[in-house]
Motif scaffolding. Structure first.
Motif, PDB file in Angstrom:
ATOM      1  N   GLU A 103      -8.136   6.835  -1.760  1.00  0.00           N
ATOM      2  CA  GLU A 103      -7.288   6.936  -2.948  1.00  0.00           C
ATOM      3  C   GLU A 103      -6.710   5.575  -3.329  1.00  0.00           C
ATOM      4  O   GLU A 103      -6.596   5.243  -4.523  1.00  0.00           O
ATOM      5  N   ILE A 104      -6.367   4.775  -2.301  1.00  0.00           N
ATOM      6  CA  ILE A 104      -5.797   3.450  -2.560  1.00  0.00           C
ATOM      7  C   ILE A 104      -6.799   2.534  -3.248  1.00  0.00           C
ATOM      8  O   ILE A 104      -6.492   1.901  -4.253  1.00  0.00           O
ATOM      9  N   TYR A 139      -4.409   6.998   6.550  1.00  0.00           N
ATOM     10  CA  TYR A 139      -3.230   6.504   5.847  1.00  0.00           C
ATOM     11  C   TYR A 139      -2.941   5.078   6.337  1.00  0.00           C
ATOM     12  O   TYR A 139      -3.349   4.706   7.453  1.00  0.00           O
ATOM     13  N   GLU A 152      -7.611   3.619  -6.940  1.00  0.00           N
ATOM     14  CA  GLU A 152      -6.505   3.921  -7.846  1.00  0.00           C
ATOM     15  C   GLU A 152      -6.718   3.289  -9.225  1.00  0.00           C
ATOM     16  O   GLU A 152      -6.518   3.923 -10.268  1.00  0.00           O
ATOM     17  N   LEU A 156       0.839  -1.197   0.000  1.00  0.00           N
ATOM     18  CA  LEU A 156       0.000   0.000   0.000  1.00  0.00           C
ATOM     19  C   LEU A 156       0.876   1.250   0.000  1.00  0.00           C
ATOM     20  O   LEU A 156       1.873   1.318   0.724  1.00  0.00           O
ATOM     21  N   ASN A 157       0.496   2.229  -0.798  1.00  0.00           N
ATOM     22  CA  ASN A 157       1.251   3.483  -0.868  1.00  0.00           C
ATOM     23  C   ASN A 157       1.062   4.263   0.429  1.00  0.00           C
ATOM     24  O   ASN A 157      -0.055   4.674   0.762  1.00  0.00           O
ATOM     25  N   LYS A 207      -5.455  -3.117   7.047  1.00  0.00           N
ATOM     26  CA  LYS A 207      -4.665  -2.859   5.834  1.00  0.00           C
ATOM     27  C   LYS A 207      -4.898  -3.944   4.791  1.00  0.00           C
ATOM     28  O   LYS A 207      -4.988  -3.653   3.591  1.00  0.00           O
ATOM     29  N   ARG A 265      -9.126  -2.882  -2.858  1.00  0.00           N
ATOM     30  CA  ARG A 265      -8.469  -2.398  -4.085  1.00  0.00           C
ATOM     31  C   ARG A 265      -8.507  -3.450  -5.172  1.00  0.00           C
ATOM     32  O   ARG A 265      -8.731  -3.147  -6.351  1.00  0.00           O
ATOM     33  N   MET A 295      -0.855   7.681   0.335  1.00  0.00           N
ATOM     34  CA  MET A 295      -2.239   7.747  -0.124  1.00  0.00           C
ATOM     35  C   MET A 295      -3.201   7.462   1.019  1.00  0.00           C
ATOM     36  O   MET A 295      -2.936   6.616   1.870  1.00  0.00           O
TER      37      MET A 295
END
Length: 318
Positions: free
Chosen positions: A113-114, A151, A117, A105-106, A160, A167, A109
């Protein structure tokens, strides 16, 4: 059911030593002539100890690694020759959930947003639409709504991983490659994530290529299973058949080594010597096998079809 993804005689080699002229003089063979498939709507479980080639096989299916030999087919077509819309369609429909959500995961972001994407890249959604889609996805994987503005470092390990799963399903893929998606999580969270995978499959009818070193996990999610050892597929069949009645000596070892949940003890281990020694030819399990014969050193490891379509790469069944 149609074969969604298929590997045909896939071999993958990595150079580990080169001479002064850049020529490979020593190599690591991670996959050896692997042929497997996943049908639409089913789950193929992949088990085996560390270093057996599970993750490398997953990366070739995701086109993150190119096979040295052989081919990967998506809906019957070699992905090597897919271009334009066909390749884009393949990438949209084959998504991944990796072992370590923190690393996949970024960190810069936010949650919304994740999970959106892929939607942002492939479709002309405006920000308001993306946030609404993100809200739906967050609810789908049972995350609290505050995850939208959080985040990754502000979330627990299980949260997470749920974000990573959201995603992956955002594009409604036909196949998700899940590379040990529960192994980095607390035991109390693992069952929740497994149940989430099952619920999403029931809802969307997607297929899974599900990698795990945990037999109970594979047994819970898989329709069929392959057992890998030193780059080979040594056994393949329906999950209940392989686990309840293993044929290959290595599969028997895995089953016999599985902890017994009721008492927290391990079953008696069948084989315990020369774990890392591998012969130069023939069956790589030779030195660990209590059924070994001299002929095993010249066995070519091609899977042999036995009852009910099961396959086993063992001289005992030739």
């Amino acid at each position: 059911m149609e074969k969604l993804i298929e590997t045909i005689n896939v071999t993958k080699e990595f150079p580990v030593k080169k001479d002064w002229f850049g020529r490979t003089i020593e190599k690591l063979v991670a996959l050896r002539d692997v042929s497997v498939y996943v049908k639409e709507g089913e789950t193929l479980g992949v088990i085996g100890e560390s270093g057996c080639g599970k993750s490398t096989l997953a990366k070739t299916i995701l086109d993150l690694e190119k096979p040295t030999k052989g081919e990967i087919r998506y809906l019957g077509k070699n992905i090597r020759f897919l271009k334009g819309k066909e390749y884009r369609n393949y990438r949209l429909n084959v998504q991944a959930v990796f072992q370590n959500p923190q690393g996949s995961l970024n960190p810069r972001m936010k949650g919304w947003e994740i999970v959106t994407e892929g939607l942002k890249i492939n479709y002309a959604y405006i920000k308001k639409e993306l946030k609404e889609k993100a809200r739906e996805l967050i609810e789908l994987v049972n995350l609290p709504l505050n995850a939208l503005e959080s985040y990754p470092h502000q979330l627990s390990g299980g949260q997470k991983q749920r974000l990573a799963i959201a995603r992956a399903v955002a594009l409604k893929p036909k196949l998700i490659v899940a590379d040990e998606p529960t192994s980095a999580l607390d035991v109390s969270v693992q069952a929740q994530i497994v149940n989430l995978f099952l619920d999403l499959q029931e809802k969307f009818g997607m297929s899974y290529f599900f990698i795990s070193h945990s037999l109970p996990t594979v047994e819970a999610v898989s329709d069929r299973v392959i057992v890998m050892y030193k780059g080979y597929v040594v056994e393949e069949g329906r999950t209940e058949d392989v686990i309840s009645s293993p044929l290959h000596p290595y599969t028997k070892l895995l089953v016999e080594s599985t902890p017994v949940p009721q008492i927290g003890l391990k079953k008696k281990r069948v084989i315990s010597t020369d774990d890392e020694k591998v012969p130069e030819s023939g069956c790589p399990f030779y030195f660990r096998c209590s059924y070994r014969k001299k002929e095993c050193l010249s066995f070519d490891m091609k899977p042999i079809v036995v009852e009910n379509g099961r396959k086993v790469a063992c001289l005992l069944f030739s």
